[in-house]
Enzyme design. Structure first.
Site, PDB file in Angstrom:
ATOM      1  N   SER A 122      41.261 -20.703  12.806  1.00 57.03           N
ATOM      2  CA  SER A 122      40.927 -21.947  13.488  1.00 57.03           C
ATOM      3  C   SER A 122      41.023 -23.167  12.576  1.00 57.03           C
ATOM      4  O   SER A 122      40.997 -24.293  13.034  1.00 57.03           O
ATOM      5  CB  SER A 122      39.523 -21.863  14.092  1.00 57.03           C
ATOM      6  OG  SER A 122      38.549 -21.907  13.086  1.00 57.03           O
ATOM      7  N   LYS A 159      34.094 -25.193  10.089  1.00 56.55           N
ATOM      8  CA  LYS A 159      34.729 -26.183  10.958  1.00 56.55           C
ATOM      9  C   LYS A 159      34.570 -27.585  10.365  1.00 56.55           C
ATOM     10  O   LYS A 159      33.769 -27.811   9.457  1.00 56.55           O
ATOM     11  CB  LYS A 159      34.038 -26.178  12.343  1.00 56.55           C
ATOM     12  CG  LYS A 159      34.321 -24.957  13.193  1.00 56.55           C
ATOM     13  CD  LYS A 159      35.675 -25.005  13.840  1.00 56.55           C
ATOM     14  CE  LYS A 159      35.878 -23.826  14.776  1.00 56.55           C
ATOM     15  NZ  LYS A 159      35.588 -22.508  14.163  1.00 56.55           N
TER      16      LYS A 159
END
Lengths: 204, 204
Positions: A122, A159
DNA sequence: ATAGTATATTGTCAATTGACCATACAGCAC
DNA sequence: GTGCTGTATGGTCAATTGACAATATACTAT
């Protein structure tokens, strides 16, 4: 150990960085670097000594980090690698540690850092790939948009982090992958901001 | 690098040990430690500078080990970072070394490794981004398809390397960027296989 | 209001320090 | 012998340097 003001921290970090290169700065050099008078530095250094971050050496050009401070920031370079995060345990609990990797001084201070093995792609647009290791500095503030680690229900997530008041946005970096930004309304027991990612590496 | 006499070595080692503790000794301190006059130390230090073991800093209490010496003694995980490769010089020549980074044991053996700062995004699909550091093991064989460093006309190139007999193919890893595979027919003076990339890291 | 902390200035000073001179002697090469 | 290198001493000096005084301002806590 008493907390430092911003200015004091700034000075301390500069001294530290200079010392890392075996280059002890004089107060005048520090002053020049920050655009200050020598005696402002003298004052600030005095505070740093009083608060125990520097040793009182009183030798010309002899600034030294105090034992206490060195101890706290321990520069061994051996960082624990955290595997699966066991439910309910603090992230650095023995049970979570898989191994240790010696990263030396590559990523700066090591006392409050650890390593996380990345699963998934991701964050691939930021060059963080599946299987990479990221170095995380615990409890470090995450400037908006920088990469951090957040613990959600005992699952560690790497993230881009945006924090606004009590809300968090966790933005992936993979345009192709169809990942979506995660929005969290309230920081509660199940959501824990772990720290900032200070580095990334992979063995080939 | 000229050889040292016993006395000179003794002094150098003492200076080194003091510097390791971020404690730059004055010539008088060294003199006291060995039971000498300050000027004997001045002489010896002069020799050490002349022979290239110490840098000529001429700053009060500013003894520093020379780059050259640091390079030679290659401590543990300290790897030299190679900047631009100067024409005609061997890649690890002093002139090419910008700084040292302590990577500890993260990427294995360090005696024949060095660090290269990556320019450009031609390897982005492999997670190697512009500004990243790659660790290169010199003269290490590059298994077909693995990432290596090749020197072409004094320009260091990081690419996937395929070698077949005397031919080399250098394949980029950036589908989006429109980079093309470079084919080299003959390994000659202008083309040098430097080594295998054993790791990649970036500071954040 | 008052006191304390933190930051900042200019000026001064004595200690520290590297550099250099003169000098000496031993070992080695030519 | 003569010259060079390496080691050693004592003395001197100017530059560097940490320390400190006097002073000012802004902020915070009581």
């Amino acid at each position: 150990m008493k907390p430092l003001t911003e200015k004091q921290q700034e000075i301390l970090k500069y001294i530290e960085s200079r010392l890392e290169e075996n280059d002890s700065p004089s107060q005048r050099e520090i002053a020049a670097h920050f655009g200050l008078a020598q005696n402002s530095v003298y004052q600030l250094v005095s505070y740093l000594k009083k608060k125990g971050y520097l040793d009182d050496s009183s030798i010309h050009r002899g600034l030294k980090l105090s034992k206490e401070y060195l101890d706290q920031t321990k520069k061994s370079g051996y960082l624990p690698v955290i595997g699966r995060v066991a439910a309910g345990l603090p992230i650095l609990a023995q049970e979570n540690i898989q191994e240790y990797i010696d990263v030396g001084q590559t990523f700066g201070r090591t006392s409050d850092s650890f390593i996380l093995k990345v699963a998934g792609d991701s964050m691939i647009d930021e060059g963080i790939m599946d299987g990479d290791f990221v170095v995380v500095r615990k409890d470090s503030e995450i400037p908006n948009g920088q990469i951090g680690v957040v613990l959600i229900n005992d699952e560690a997530t790497v993230k881009k982090v945006y924090i606004h008041k009590n809300r968090i946005a966790l933005e992936p970096a993979n345009k192709a992958g169809g990942y979506k930004t995660i929005y969290i309304k309230n920081i509660n027991e199940d959501v824990q901001i772990v720290g900032r990612v200070t580095g990334c590496f992979r063995k080939l």
